[in-house]
Design a protein around this motif. Structure first.
Motif, PDB file in Angstrom:
ATOM      1  N   CYS A   2       8.473  32.287 -13.429  1.00 25.20           N
ATOM      2  CA  CYS A   2       9.612  31.625 -14.052  1.00 25.20           C
ATOM      3  C   CYS A   2      10.661  32.706 -14.305  1.00 25.20           C
ATOM      4  N   TYR A  39      11.096  25.055 -15.979  1.00 27.87           N
ATOM      5  CA  TYR A  39      11.555  26.361 -15.518  1.00 27.87           C
ATOM      6  C   TYR A  39      12.924  26.301 -14.848  1.00 27.87           C
ATOM      7  N   GLU A  49      15.983  28.409 -16.416  1.00 21.69           N
ATOM      8  CA  GLU A  49      16.523  29.480 -15.570  1.00 21.69           C
ATOM      9  C   GLU A  49      18.038  29.346 -15.438  1.00 21.69           C
ATOM     10  N   LEU A 101       8.922  24.552 -21.499  1.00 22.22           N
ATOM     11  CA  LEU A 101       8.004  25.314 -20.644  1.00 22.22           C
ATOM     12  C   LEU A 101       6.540  24.974 -20.955  1.00 22.22           C
TER      13      LEU A 101
END
Length: 465
Positions: free
Chosen positions: A350, A186, A190, A212
């Protein structure tokens, strides 16, 4: 050497530590908190909060860049945008600074004494702190260890120069032209997606067959689609091997065993976090460990009387809100209240594009625990509010027992679904059944209606799909 005594000593002023200290102070417990860095810990200073600020800035820039290409269906026309990342980082730092000051003020309000410095155990009741003005000795009846965690460093890719952790990524003065992200979890996705929106060419390297991995494939499918739209290259089954001699490329081993180079100005390593259990005198006290974490019971007590541990140093899930809840509980236990750790669900988010939320059990976990289950899933493509926000990709999914309809887990993927996490957590904590969610009037038009519709779907009578 200065010496002070207190009833409660908290080591670490991250989310768990400062909440513990504030609550203890509110309850009249004589409390001291020790912190080497700034109050707020990783989450406030170099984690949750600053990363979300950068993600928001990237989202806004990405929207304008999309409009500038003449592809926006809303009819908005703008010129090509430019980004002053230094100013963006200064804005982010301003938010962090205000929150830092807020934590300091709350500690003072609760009459908590703050000691700035590095704490080291002498024994189970005594801690030595190296401060700017000298060594201070603190004697405490009870100690709470809240030392947190740090990014994992790869021995063949040590941090420094072009190799950075998430901490350095949040303080860059300019957007890298080419950014290689090692780790498809994550944090990597991100930040990788954020920098992609700001114009960087992103390559994600993941050793496992998919990114993920803590989420099921159906839940991550909209994220994978968006990665493609952003031009992010995802390399699966690929292992990072080191830095090129010139420092301008990442050396990798591909899935077929061949060596390759990935050109990169910066290499962001996001392969997990490790508990901070070294450097503060663990060898001076006798604590049972659970692997690399400190072992605790349902009251966050360690194996040594009078010593508690909370937050990342105690294991997964390594989430700020888990640490906060533990800190509040421990403070109340120290004050003489009857408390224990009995959480049905700790929501996890997330902040990719789109966002992911999970609370409770996944369908697979629920099936293993309860046997026969019911699943209700409602797509945002059938939700009016999601459509008006151009966020049709994604869905809400509710998992419940088949016999009594007790809700065991809730998941969602979609634009802005992080704000649904409170409703998901509350439903699980209160022991809601499908009928409870379906029978609750949800405001229209909102994305929250998807939660109600998913419960209706599980009951066999969804109204809008």
């Amino acid at each position: 050497m200065k010496e002070i005594s207190c009833k409660l000593l908290v080591i670490g002023a991250g989310p768990g530590g400062y909440v513990c200290a504030i609550r203890a102070g509110q309850l009249g417990v004589d409390t001291v908190i020790v912190e080497f860095g700034k109050p707020g810990g990783t989450c406030l200073n170099v984690g949750c909060v600053p990363s979300k600020a950068l993600i928001h800035a990237a989202e806004e820039f990405g929207k304008i860049a999309h409009m500038a290409r003449g592809k926006d269906p809303l009819g908005i026309k703008v010129g090509a945008p430019t980004l002053d990342l230094t100013k963006t980082i200064a804005w982010k730092d301003g938010i962090v600074s205000r929150l830092n000051s807020g934590v300091v003020g709350l500690l003072k309000k609760a009459k908590v004494k703050t000691v700035q410095g590095w704490a080291t155990f002498r024994d189970g009741k005594t801690v030595e702190v190296e401060t700017e003005t000298g060594t201070q000795l603190i004697h405490a009846e009870t100690v709470v260890i809240a030392t947190g965690s740090a990014p994992v460093e790869l021995p063949f890719l040590p941090f420094g120069g072009p190799v950075i952790s998430s901490t350095e990524a949040l303080a860059l003065s300019e957007v890298p032209e080419k950014l290689a992200v090692v780790g498809g979890g994550y944090i990597g996705l991100e930040l990788g997606m954020a920098f992609a929106k700001m114009g960087a060419k992103i390559t994600v390297i993941e050793a496992l067959p998919r990114v993920l991995t803590q989420y099921d494939a159906e839940l991550t499918r909209p994220v994978l689609k968006r990665l493609g739209e952003l031009g992010v290259e995802v390399m699966l089954g690929v292992k990072a091997k080191g830095l090129s001699t010139k420092g301008d490329a990442l050396l990798v081993e591909t899935a077929d065993g061949k060596n390759a180079k990935i050109a990169a100005d910066r290499i962001l390593v996001t392969v997990g976090r490790k508990p901070l259990t070294e450097g503060w005198g663990l060898e001076q006290i006798d604590l049972d460990m659970a692997g690399k974490f400190i072992r605790i019971d349902d009251q966050c007590r360690t194996s040594m009387r009078g010593i508690f541990a909370i937050g990342d140093v105690t294991g997964e899930p390594m989430l700020a809100h888990r640490a906060m809840a533990q800190g509040e509980m421990v403070a109340e236990i120290v004050a003489g209240h009857k408390r224990s750790w009995d959480k049905r669900a700790i929501p996890a988010i997330c902040f990719t594009d789109p966002e992911l939320v999970t609370a409770g059990l996944s369908p697979e976990e629920a099936k293993a625990l309860a046997g026969e289950i019911k699943i209700g899933q409602f797509p945002f493509a059938a939700n009016g509010r999601a459509m008006t926000k151009q966020g049709e990709d994604g869905f809400v999914r509710v998992v419940a027992r088949a016999d009594n309809h007790l809700v065991l887990g809730i998941q969602a993927v979609g634009h802005g679904v992080s704000e649904l996490s409170a409703a998901f957590g509350l439903a699980l904590e209160m022991g809601a059944r499908l009928e409870d969610i379906a029978g609750t009037i949800h405001a229209h038009p909102t994305q929250g209606e998807g939660f109600q519709e998913a419960a209706l779907k599980a009951l066999g009578h969804a109204l809008h799909v």
